[in-house]
Design a protein around this motif. Structure first.
Motif, PDB file in Angstrom:
ATOM      1  N   ARG A 133       5.336  -1.672   6.508  1.00  0.00           N
ATOM      2  CA  ARG A 133       5.334  -1.485   5.058  1.00  0.00           C
ATOM      3  C   ARG A 133       4.053  -2.000   4.407  1.00  0.00           C
ATOM      4  N   HIS A 134       3.186  -2.637   5.200  1.00  0.00           N
ATOM      5  CA  HIS A 134       1.911  -3.128   4.679  1.00  0.00           C
ATOM      6  C   HIS A 134       0.732  -2.269   5.146  1.00  0.00           C
ATOM      7  N   HIS A 135       1.007  -1.167   5.826  1.00  0.00           N
ATOM      8  CA  HIS A 135      -0.084  -0.339   6.360  1.00  0.00           C
ATOM      9  C   HIS A 135      -0.978   0.188   5.236  1.00  0.00           C
ATOM     10  N   LEU A 151      -9.244   5.264  -4.044  1.00  0.00           N
ATOM     11  CA  LEU A 151      -8.584   3.973  -4.085  1.00  0.00           C
ATOM     12  C   LEU A 151      -8.408   3.434  -2.671  1.00  0.00           C
ATOM     13  N   ALA A 152      -9.033   2.287  -2.412  1.00  0.00           N
ATOM     14  CA  ALA A 152      -8.916   1.630  -1.114  1.00  0.00           C
ATOM     15  C   ALA A 152      -7.788   0.609  -1.214  1.00  0.00           C
ATOM     16  N   VAL A 153      -6.620   0.969  -0.687  1.00  0.00           N
ATOM     17  CA  VAL A 153      -5.404   0.179  -0.897  1.00  0.00           C
ATOM     18  C   VAL A 153      -5.014  -0.508   0.417  1.00  0.00           C
ATOM     19  N   VAL A 154      -5.219  -1.812   0.463  1.00  0.00           N
ATOM     20  CA  VAL A 154      -5.119  -2.576   1.706  1.00  0.00           C
ATOM     21  C   VAL A 154      -4.536  -3.951   1.399  1.00  0.00           C
ATOM     22  N   ARG A 155      -3.799  -4.511   2.337  1.00  0.00           N
ATOM     23  CA  ARG A 155      -3.362  -5.901   2.247  1.00  0.00           C
ATOM     24  C   ARG A 155      -4.258  -6.743   3.151  1.00  0.00           C
ATOM     25  N   GLU A 181     -10.926  -0.826   7.898  1.00  0.00           N
ATOM     26  CA  GLU A 181      -9.985  -1.035   9.005  1.00  0.00           C
ATOM     27  C   GLU A 181     -10.028  -2.466   9.517  1.00  0.00           C
ATOM     28  N   ALA A 182     -11.202  -3.073   9.492  1.00  0.00           N
ATOM     29  CA  ALA A 182     -11.300  -4.468   9.931  1.00  0.00           C
ATOM     30  C   ALA A 182     -10.412  -5.364   9.078  1.00  0.00           C
ATOM     31  N   VAL A 183     -10.431  -5.156   7.768  1.00  0.00           N
ATOM     32  CA  VAL A 183      -9.584  -5.932   6.864  1.00  0.00           C
ATOM     33  C   VAL A 183      -8.119  -5.588   7.084  1.00  0.00           C
ATOM     34  N   ALA A 184      -7.841  -4.314   7.298  1.00  0.00           N
ATOM     35  CA  ALA A 184      -6.453  -3.846   7.355  1.00  0.00           C
ATOM     36  C   ALA A 184      -5.758  -4.139   8.671  1.00  0.00           C
ATOM     37  N   ARG A 185      -6.497  -4.371   9.743  1.00  0.00           N
ATOM     38  CA  ARG A 185      -5.879  -4.365  11.072  1.00  0.00           C
ATOM     39  C   ARG A 185      -4.803  -5.431  11.229  1.00  0.00           C
ATOM     40  N   CYS A 186      -4.971  -6.578  10.591  1.00  0.00           N
ATOM     41  CA  CYS A 186      -3.961  -7.624  10.697  1.00  0.00           C
ATOM     42  C   CYS A 186      -2.659  -7.224  10.012  1.00  0.00           C
ATOM     43  N   SER A 187      -2.749  -6.360   8.999  1.00  0.00           N
ATOM     44  CA  SER A 187      -1.553  -5.924   8.274  1.00  0.00           C
ATOM     45  C   SER A 187      -0.756  -4.884   9.045  1.00  0.00           C
ATOM     46  N   ARG A 188      -1.329  -4.327  10.105  1.00  0.00           N
ATOM     47  CA  ARG A 188      -0.673  -3.223  10.804  1.00  0.00           C
ATOM     48  C   ARG A 188       0.538  -3.667  11.615  1.00  0.00           C
ATOM     49  N   VAL A 189       0.726  -4.960  11.807  1.00  0.00           N
ATOM     50  CA  VAL A 189       1.928  -5.412  12.514  1.00  0.00           C
ATOM     51  C   VAL A 189       3.174  -5.254  11.645  1.00  0.00           C
ATOM     52  N   PRO A 216       0.779  -1.256   0.000  1.00  0.00           N
ATOM     53  CA  PRO A 216       0.000   0.000   0.000  1.00  0.00           C
ATOM     54  C   PRO A 216       0.802   1.294   0.000  1.00  0.00           C
ATOM     55  N   PRO A 217       1.824   1.470   0.853  1.00  0.00           N
ATOM     56  CA  PRO A 217       2.558   2.753   0.810  1.00  0.00           C
ATOM     57  C   PRO A 217       3.272   2.987  -0.523  1.00  0.00           C
ATOM     58  N   LYS A 218       3.812   1.917  -1.119  1.00  0.00           N
ATOM     59  CA  LYS A 218       4.513   2.067  -2.395  1.00  0.00           C
ATOM     60  C   LYS A 218       3.529   2.263  -3.548  1.00  0.00           C
ATOM     61  N   PHE A 219       2.364   1.634  -3.463  1.00  0.00           N
ATOM     62  CA  PHE A 219       1.300   1.878  -4.442  1.00  0.00           C
ATOM     63  C   PHE A 219       0.947   3.370  -4.430  1.00  0.00           C
ATOM     64  N   ALA A 220       0.736   3.900  -3.232  1.00  0.00           N
ATOM     65  CA  ALA A 220       0.380   5.318  -3.107  1.00  0.00           C
ATOM     66  C   ALA A 220       1.506   6.211  -3.612  1.00  0.00           C
ATOM     67  N   ALA A 221       2.755   5.841  -3.322  1.00  0.00           N
ATOM     68  CA  ALA A 221       3.888   6.650  -3.770  1.00  0.00           C
ATOM     69  C   ALA A 221       3.986   6.672  -5.287  1.00  0.00           C
ATOM     70  N   TYR A 222       3.723   5.537  -5.936  1.00  0.00           N
ATOM     71  CA  TYR A 222       3.724   5.494  -7.407  1.00  0.00           C
ATOM     72  C   TYR A 222       2.684   6.478  -7.944  1.00  0.00           C
ATOM     73  N   VAL A 223       1.484   6.454  -7.363  1.00  0.00           N
ATOM     74  CA  VAL A 223       0.410   7.331  -7.829  1.00  0.00           C
ATOM     75  C   VAL A 223       0.789   8.795  -7.625  1.00  0.00           C
ATOM     76  N   GLN A 224       1.393   9.100  -6.502  1.00  0.00           N
ATOM     77  CA  GLN A 224       1.817  10.472  -6.260  1.00  0.00           C
ATOM     78  C   GLN A 224       2.859  10.921  -7.292  1.00  0.00           C
ATOM     79  N   GLU A 225       3.800  10.055  -7.589  1.00  0.00           N
ATOM     80  CA  GLU A 225       4.823  10.395  -8.593  1.00  0.00           C
ATOM     81  C   GLU A 225       4.200  10.536  -9.974  1.00  0.00           C
ATOM     82  N   LEU A 226       3.238   9.666 -10.261  1.00  0.00           N
ATOM     83  CA  LEU A 226       2.581   9.681 -11.570  1.00  0.00           C
ATOM     84  C   LEU A 226       1.917  11.029 -11.847  1.00  0.00           C
ATOM     85  N   PHE A 227       1.249  11.576 -10.855  1.00  0.00           N
ATOM     86  CA  PHE A 227       0.463  12.794 -11.064  1.00  0.00           C
ATOM     87  C   PHE A 227       1.171  14.066 -10.598  1.00  0.00           C
ATOM     88  N   ALA A 228       2.409  13.957 -10.188  1.00  0.00           N
ATOM     89  CA  ALA A 228       3.135  15.142  -9.719  1.00  0.00           C
ATOM     90  C   ALA A 228       3.180  16.205 -10.810  1.00  0.00           C
TER      91      ALA A 228
END
Length: 524
Positions: free
Chosen positions: A250-252, A326-330, A239-247, A205-217
């Motif tokens: 880099r998957h936040h 975009l709902a970006v979650v692991r 958040e229910a889906v995402a909470r397990c990824s918070r440990v 998720p963080p790298k997905f978001a970073a790609y999008v930010q760079e794309l539209f800069a």
């Protein structure tokens, strides 16, 4: 690092330059790729002579992607690429994109780097409208063959890719405006391929978001990335889906908002909510038996929404506002995974009973869809979409290469799904029209006093009747859109697009669907 790699862009992805020409012997080109059904002569003397000479010594030349000599064309050689039949009731323009893609692949293998695409069409009468875009669609196929994955572009140790891409694509008898439009569509599809095809760590998720930010800069699209330690106040189902990824930091999760506002008075507002599951383990209902492989592509919906916004940024349409969410979650598995039987209040205040943690896509979209609904109530002429690689049932029902389009009442009154399906067919990106019916709403009705809606049953969608339709009913209820149907004071058109079949699953290259269909519907 070879010279080609040194020049290769990372973000945005590179696209071979599309150059119109009316000269079969254009000295800038190094090979002709001739796409035809070979039912009638093309009327181009040099081409027809080369075809006749090849046929005289090999009757299979026109059906085997043959490379034949021809002194009368660019590069002195020509690839013959047969579309197959194009005049039957069930033939469509995809035959041209398929043939062009295979023809260019053969030309690249022969050493060409600047092929000249020549497309011959023979069908007449009623089929002409369906095949009106045959040259443009052929170009999309040719360009798709030239795509180089992001991981390869970034990997300095990867083998050379010079034989897999073209430096420039010349196209015979193509006008400049169409060339620019097709190149933009391919650029948008390449963005979708980068994001959707990216492996689970490269596009966490963080790298997905970073790609999008760079794309539209620096572009005309505003990007806002939401990152919080807990999204429960805004997006409790996500958040229910995402909470397990918070440990794993880099998957936040991330929620990425994109917004384009065209020049002039806004006459239409489009909202797109994209499912961005960067990896789907199935969660506590884990994908066992070897079926987890390929789940890095469960972010196809969010990827295509980002790609479509990139197309909008390039075409710059007037009098329209386009919003992407975009709902970006692991969907990870572990001690803190959400589980079936949990009851969670959605953003809309709806009590949701979890039935299966592998039905996470509708969970991460429902609250973001609710947010889009809230904004749409104050927007000029709004239309809301959810876009997701949501169910295996959509693939089972319609097969690879097709996405399912489902309207609510207000959208059906405006013929949205049927228009998208027709435009998609004309641009080689076809949809099947599905209908959300009373049975789908009955399927997710509450089973006890403790909940208002059931998220899913505990069987695979492929083993469930109407397995790709009832999730649209869930999304409608969980987001509160059921209060904005055709009989309400504030009806909101809503269309759910299940693109599991058209996106293509690993290891087949990502298609970039439904960007061409949406472009033809709303931007052309």
């Amino acid at each position: 690092m070879d010279a080609k790699r040194a020049k290769m862009q990372l973000v945005p992805p590179p696209v071979a330059k599309v150059t119109p020409t009316n000269d079969l012997k254009d000295e800038r080109a190094d090979c002709v790729v001739f796409v035809s059904d070979f039912a009638t002569p093309s009327g181009l003397d040099a081409v027809d002579k080369a075809v006749a000479d090849a046929d005289a010594i090999d009757k299979s030349a026109t059906s085997q992607f043959a490379v034949v000599p021809s002194a009368g064309v660019a590069g002195g050689r020509m690839v013959l690429s047969n579309t197959g039949p194009v005049t039957r009731d069930y033939d469509d323009v995809r035959r041209y994109s398929d043939a062009a893609q295979k023809g260019v692949k053969r030309a690249l293998a022969a050493g060409a780097r600047k092929p000249l695409l020549v497309v011959h069409y023979t069908a007449k009468g009623a089929l002409q409208d369906l095949f009106a875009n045959h040259i443009a669609v052929a170009v999309t196929g040719a360009l798709a063959q030239c795509y180089v994955p992001l991981e390869v572009r970034e990997d300095k140790t990867a083998p050379t890719w010079s034989a897999t891409t073209a430096e420039e694509l010349f196209v015979y008898s193509l006008d400049a405006n169409t060339a620019a439009t097709v190149a933009a569509i391919e650029a948008a599809r390449s963005v979708s391929r980068d994001l959707c095809g990216g492996d689970p760590e490269r596009m966490a998720p963080p790298k997905f978001a970073a790609y999008v930010q760079e794309l539209f800069a620096g572009s005309n699209v505003k990007v806002t990335v939401k990152e919080k330690d807990d999204f429960s106040d805004e997006y409790p189902l996500l958040e229910a889906v995402a909470r397990c990824s918070r440990v794993v930091e880099r998957h936040h999760p991330r929620v990425v908002n994109l917004e384009y506002t065209g020049e002039g008075p806004i006459e239409k507002t489009l909202f797109f909510v994209g499912k961005g599951i960067t990896y789907d383990t199935g969660g506590a209902d884990i994908k066992a038996g070897g079926i987890m492989a390929g789940m890095h592509r469960d972010k196809g919906g969010a990827s295509s929404v980002a790609g479509f916004l990139y197309l909008v940024s390039l075409l710059k349409p007037k009098n329209i506002r386009v919003v992407g969410k975009l709902a970006v979650v692991r969907n990870s598995v572990g001690a803190d995974a959400y589980v079936a039987d949990e009851i969670i209040h959605s953003r809309a205040g709806v009590r949701v009973r979890v039935g299966n943690t592998d039905a996470e896509g509708r969970m991460v979209m429902a609250d973001v869809l609710c947010e889009a609904k809230e904004e749409a109530l104050h927007a000029p002429s709004p239309h809301i979409f959810t876009m997701a690689t949501l169910t295996g049932h959509a693939v089972r029902a319609y097969g690879d290469g097709y996405f399912a389009a489902m309207d609510n009442g207000p959208a059906r009154a405006a013929n949205i799904a049927s228009t998208i399906a027709q435009k998609g067919l004309e641009w080689g990106d076809p949809a099947e029209i599905s209908t959300v019916r009373r049975e789908d709403f009955s399927f997710v009705k509450k089973t006890y006093l403790t909940e208002d809606v059931l998220q899913a049953n505990n069987a695979a969608s492929t083993n469930t009747a109407r397995g790709h339709q009832y999730p649209a009913a869930f999304l409608t209820i969980a987001s509160g859109l059921d209060k904005h149907g055709i009989n309400s004071d504030q009806p909101l058109p809503y269309t759910h697009l299940d693109i599991a079949g058209s996106t293509k699953m690993w290891p087949t290259p990502v298609s970039g669907s439904p960007i061409p269909a949406l472009a033809a519907t709303f931007l052309m």
